[in-house]
Design a protein around this motif. Structure first.
Motif, PDB file in Angstrom:
ATOM      1  N   LEU A 126      41.903  46.053  35.405  1.00 28.70           N
ATOM      2  CA  LEU A 126      43.234  46.199  34.824  1.00 28.70           C
ATOM      3  C   LEU A 126      43.651  44.913  34.119  1.00 28.70           C
ATOM      4  O   LEU A 126      43.553  43.835  34.661  1.00 28.70           O
ATOM      5  CB  LEU A 126      44.238  46.520  35.934  1.00 28.70           C
ATOM      6  CG  LEU A 126      45.709  46.547  35.523  1.00 28.70           C
ATOM      7  CD1 LEU A 126      45.949  47.686  34.549  1.00 28.70           C
ATOM      8  CD2 LEU A 126      46.592  46.678  36.738  1.00 28.70           C
ATOM      9  N   ARG A 127      44.088  45.026  32.888  1.00 27.82           N
ATOM     10  CA  ARG A 127      44.598  43.868  32.170  1.00 27.82           C
ATOM     11  C   ARG A 127      45.812  44.291  31.337  1.00 27.82           C
ATOM     12  O   ARG A 127      45.693  45.145  30.457  1.00 27.82           O
ATOM     13  CB  ARG A 127      43.526  43.279  31.233  1.00 27.82           C
ATOM     14  CG  ARG A 127      42.343  42.668  31.958  1.00 27.82           C
ATOM     15  CD  ARG A 127      42.743  41.383  32.682  1.00 27.82           C
ATOM     16  NE  ARG A 127      41.590  40.742  33.286  1.00 27.82           N
ATOM     17  CZ  ARG A 127      41.172  41.019  34.515  1.00 27.82           C
ATOM     18  NH1 ARG A 127      41.792  41.915  35.244  1.00 27.82           N
ATOM     19  NH2 ARG A 127      40.123  40.388  35.003  1.00 27.82           N
ATOM     20  N   ARG A 167      52.621  54.184  43.778  1.00 26.91           N
ATOM     21  CA  ARG A 167      51.808  54.107  42.570  1.00 26.91           C
ATOM     22  C   ARG A 167      51.391  52.655  42.314  1.00 26.91           C
ATOM     23  O   ARG A 167      51.983  51.720  42.896  1.00 26.91           O
ATOM     24  CB  ARG A 167      52.604  54.617  41.372  1.00 26.91           C
ATOM     25  CG  ARG A 167      53.829  53.764  41.058  1.00 26.91           C
ATOM     26  CD  ARG A 167      54.643  54.324  39.916  1.00 26.91           C
ATOM     27  NE  ARG A 167      55.799  53.463  39.623  1.00 26.91           N
ATOM     28  CZ  ARG A 167      56.740  53.736  38.724  1.00 26.91           C
ATOM     29  NH1 ARG A 167      56.656  54.869  38.027  1.00 26.91           N
ATOM     30  NH2 ARG A 167      57.750  52.910  38.518  1.00 26.91           N
ATOM     31  N   PRO A 168      50.408  52.433  41.425  1.00 24.35           N
ATOM     32  CA  PRO A 168      50.087  51.061  41.026  1.00 24.35           C
ATOM     33  C   PRO A 168      51.165  50.520  40.102  1.00 24.35           C
ATOM     34  O   PRO A 168      51.963  51.283  39.547  1.00 24.35           O
ATOM     35  CB  PRO A 168      48.749  51.225  40.293  1.00 24.35           C
ATOM     36  CG  PRO A 168      48.765  52.629  39.791  1.00 24.35           C
ATOM     37  CD  PRO A 168      49.515  53.428  40.811  1.00 24.35           C
ATOM     38  N   PRO A 169      51.240  49.213  39.926  1.00 25.08           N
ATOM     39  CA  PRO A 169      52.199  48.651  38.958  1.00 25.08           C
ATOM     40  C   PRO A 169      51.982  49.254  37.575  1.00 25.08           C
ATOM     41  O   PRO A 169      50.849  49.444  37.131  1.00 25.08           O
ATOM     42  CB  PRO A 169      51.883  47.151  38.979  1.00 25.08           C
ATOM     43  CG  PRO A 169      51.260  46.918  40.321  1.00 25.08           C
ATOM     44  CD  PRO A 169      50.485  48.161  40.629  1.00 25.08           C
ATOM     45  N   LEU A 209      52.466  49.443  44.250  1.00 25.09           N
ATOM     46  CA  LEU A 209      51.544  48.796  45.180  1.00 25.09           C
ATOM     47  C   LEU A 209      50.336  48.272  44.408  1.00 25.09           C
ATOM     48  O   LEU A 209      49.523  49.060  43.909  1.00 25.09           O
ATOM     49  CB  LEU A 209      51.089  49.783  46.255  1.00 25.09           C
ATOM     50  CG  LEU A 209      52.209  50.386  47.118  1.00 25.09           C
ATOM     51  CD1 LEU A 209      51.659  51.474  48.035  1.00 25.09           C
ATOM     52  CD2 LEU A 209      52.884  49.292  47.944  1.00 25.09           C
ATOM     53  N   PRO A 210      50.183  46.962  44.287  1.00 21.26           N
ATOM     54  CA  PRO A 210      49.030  46.419  43.568  1.00 21.26           C
ATOM     55  C   PRO A 210      47.691  46.886  44.127  1.00 21.26           C
ATOM     56  O   PRO A 210      46.716  46.979  43.386  1.00 21.26           O
ATOM     57  CB  PRO A 210      49.206  44.897  43.734  1.00 21.26           C
ATOM     58  CG  PRO A 210      50.673  44.706  43.943  1.00 21.26           C
ATOM     59  CD  PRO A 210      51.119  45.911  44.712  1.00 21.26           C
ATOM     60  N   ARG A 224      40.522  39.257  50.006  1.00 21.99           N
ATOM     61  CA  ARG A 224      41.865  39.425  50.560  1.00 21.99           C
ATOM     62  C   ARG A 224      42.626  40.455  49.729  1.00 21.99           C
ATOM     63  O   ARG A 224      43.042  40.148  48.609  1.00 21.99           O
ATOM     64  CB  ARG A 224      42.621  38.094  50.568  1.00 21.99           C
ATOM     65  CG  ARG A 224      42.046  37.080  51.548  1.00 21.99           C
ATOM     66  CD  ARG A 224      42.813  35.761  51.491  1.00 21.99           C
ATOM     67  NE  ARG A 224      42.305  34.822  52.481  1.00 21.99           N
ATOM     68  CZ  ARG A 224      41.259  34.041  52.292  1.00 21.99           C
ATOM     69  NH1 ARG A 224      40.601  34.093  51.135  1.00 21.99           N
ATOM     70  NH2 ARG A 224      40.851  33.212  53.235  1.00 21.99           N
ATOM     71  N   PRO A 225      42.796  41.665  50.263  1.00 23.34           N
ATOM     72  CA  PRO A 225      43.604  42.655  49.535  1.00 23.34           C
ATOM     73  C   PRO A 225      45.038  42.173  49.398  1.00 23.34           C
ATOM     74  O   PRO A 225      45.492  41.299  50.145  1.00 23.34           O
ATOM     75  CB  PRO A 225      43.529  43.897  50.441  1.00 23.34           C
ATOM     76  CG  PRO A 225      42.363  43.664  51.335  1.00 23.34           C
ATOM     77  CD  PRO A 225      42.261  42.184  51.520  1.00 23.34           C
ATOM     78  N   PRO A 226      45.767  42.697  48.424  1.00 23.79           N
ATOM     79  CA  PRO A 226      47.178  42.313  48.285  1.00 23.79           C
ATOM     80  C   PRO A 226      47.946  42.600  49.569  1.00 23.79           C
ATOM     81  O   PRO A 226      47.818  43.673  50.157  1.00 23.79           O
ATOM     82  CB  PRO A 226      47.672  43.190  47.130  1.00 23.79           C
ATOM     83  CG  PRO A 226      46.436  43.559  46.369  1.00 23.79           C
ATOM     84  CD  PRO A 226      45.339  43.639  47.377  1.00 23.79           C
ATOM     85  N   THR A 227      48.696  41.622  50.025  1.00 27.20           N
ATOM     86  CA  THR A 227      49.462  41.797  51.255  1.00 27.20           C
ATOM     87  C   THR A 227      50.802  42.453  50.946  1.00 27.20           C
ATOM     88  O   THR A 227      51.372  42.274  49.867  1.00 27.20           O
ATOM     89  CB  THR A 227      49.707  40.443  51.936  1.00 27.20           C
ATOM     90  OG1 THR A 227      50.360  39.567  51.014  1.00 27.20           O
ATOM     91  CG2 THR A 227      48.381  39.821  52.380  1.00 27.20           C
TER      92      THR A 227
END
Length: 376
Positions: free
Chosen positions: A357-358, A326-328, A176-177, A204-207
């Motif tokens: 994050l990069r 989790r995040p990507p 989940l981004p 705009r949060p990630p949809t």
């Protein structure tokens, strides 16, 4: 503390012949998202805690509920009341009430007083038991025959398909981004502002695709602790950091659960923002708010804390990993892991005023498993 000022009187449903068709009809009526719940108490027990767990089970929550004393039924009844109000459930049918203990009956009637749920008590004998008669003497009650109340052919809402749908897969990780910016060591104090909406801020949060949203909702819905489910749902919906999420109070949630205001007075990431809450997350956040209102009546308390005093519960990140959310993650290494090698731990990037994050092109090309670099 939250109570219903004028709860409807309980209805005693007489089924003296203990007709299997009536029991089957009562169980077919069970549809919590449509406002109806039916519980069939565990036979051979007089424990009021067991009855509360029966109710939580009927609402789709996992029991027993960790974090509380194993012999204390009060937290389980409060959580059951919160979920009833949040869904909301307006009709609760309880089978075999002539076998319940006086304390279990009193807890059921207290649940009715707290939530205003229309309580149907099915008595499978021609007259009230002594315990049931004493309990109802204080409230009054209506009476009905089972043929009139439990004989409808179809209790399923017209829009609900009769075929049983397969549960979403809970064995796979969902990246989940929105969780990329969760971990934060900043502080965001609460302020008495009127926050603009996310649309007004241009944020705009990630949809989530509808299929992924359904899977996330399915995993969170099994959680009996409203504050844990609501905390993680809010993180997914808002893409906020923990410091921002910790500013949410009960009064920052709209009464219908459609918006949530988070504060960020120092404008570390978003500023104070009122976020829309999608339909799948609204019952989770409402249940967290109702738990506070039922337990303490305080609207200024932190929304994502447990007013019932649970201990030993997982942190938000541990809870997310338990549900395989989790995040990507960075690209996997090209080399295959050795046999018996432990899987790589989830990487939670640090967010805040000076972190982002990069994944660099070099890391993507080499498949480097090291943590992400942070831009100063």
């Amino acid at each position: 503390m939250l109570t219903c000022p004028h709860p409807p009187p309980p209805m005693v449903v007489f089924d003296p012949s203990d007709d299997a068709a009536h029991t089957r009809a009562a169980l077919l009526m069970h549809h919590p998202t449509a406002g109806r719940a039916t519980i069939h108490p565990t036979p051979g027990t007089h424990s009021t805690l067991t009855l509360a767990h029966n109710l939580l089970d009927a609402l789709g929550k996992t029991t027993p509920v960790p974090g509380y004393r194993a012999t204390d039924p009060a937290p389980a009844w409060t959580l059951a009341a919160a979920w009833i109000l949040a869904l909301p459930v307006t009709r609760l049918t309880v089978l075999r009430t002539h076998l319940l203990s006086p304390r279990a009956l009193n807890d059921l009637l207290a649940l009715r007083a707290r939530t205003g749920v229309h309580l149907h008590l099915v008595c499978h004998q021609p007259k009230l038991s002594a315990a049931l008669e004493r309990a109802l003497a204080r409230t009054g009650y209506d009476m009905a025959d089972a043929d009139a109340v439990l004989s409808q052919d179809d209790h399923t809402p017209p829009h609900t398909p009769r075929t049983r749908q397969a549960a979403p897969d809970s064995a796979e990780w969902i990246d989940l981004p929105a969780l990329t910016t969760l971990t934060s060591y900043e502080t965001s104090p609460t302020c008495p502002c009127t926050a603009p909406t996310a649309a007004e801020r241009g944020f705009r949060p990630p949809t989530l695709p509808s299929r992924i949203a359904a899977q996330v909702a399915h995993r969170l819905d099994r959680t009996a602790h409203p504050h844990l489910a609501a905390h993680l749902a809010a993180a997914v919906v808002t893409a906020a950091s923990t410091s921002q999420l910790n500013t949410a109070r009960v009064l920052d949630l709209a009464p219908d659960g459609t918006t949530l205001t988070l504060h960020d007075r120092h404008n570390i990431r978003q500023g104070c923002t009122t976020h829309p809450v999608p339909a799948w997350a609204q019952p989770l956040l409402r249940a967290a708010a109702f738990t506070h209102l039922l337990a303490t009546g305080e609207r200024s308390s932190a929304l994502f804390t447990d007013p019932l005093g649970a201990h030993g519960l997982p942190s938000l990140k541990d809870f997310a990993e338990h549900l395989k959310l989790r995040p990507p993650q960075p690209p996997p290494p090209r080399r295959k892991p050795r046999r018996g090698q432990q899987p790589t731990a989830t990487i939670w990037p640090l967010s805040g005023a000076h972190h982002a994050l990069r994944w660099t092109a070099e890391e993507n090309m080499q498949g480097c498993p090291q943590p992400p670099r942070h831009r100063p």
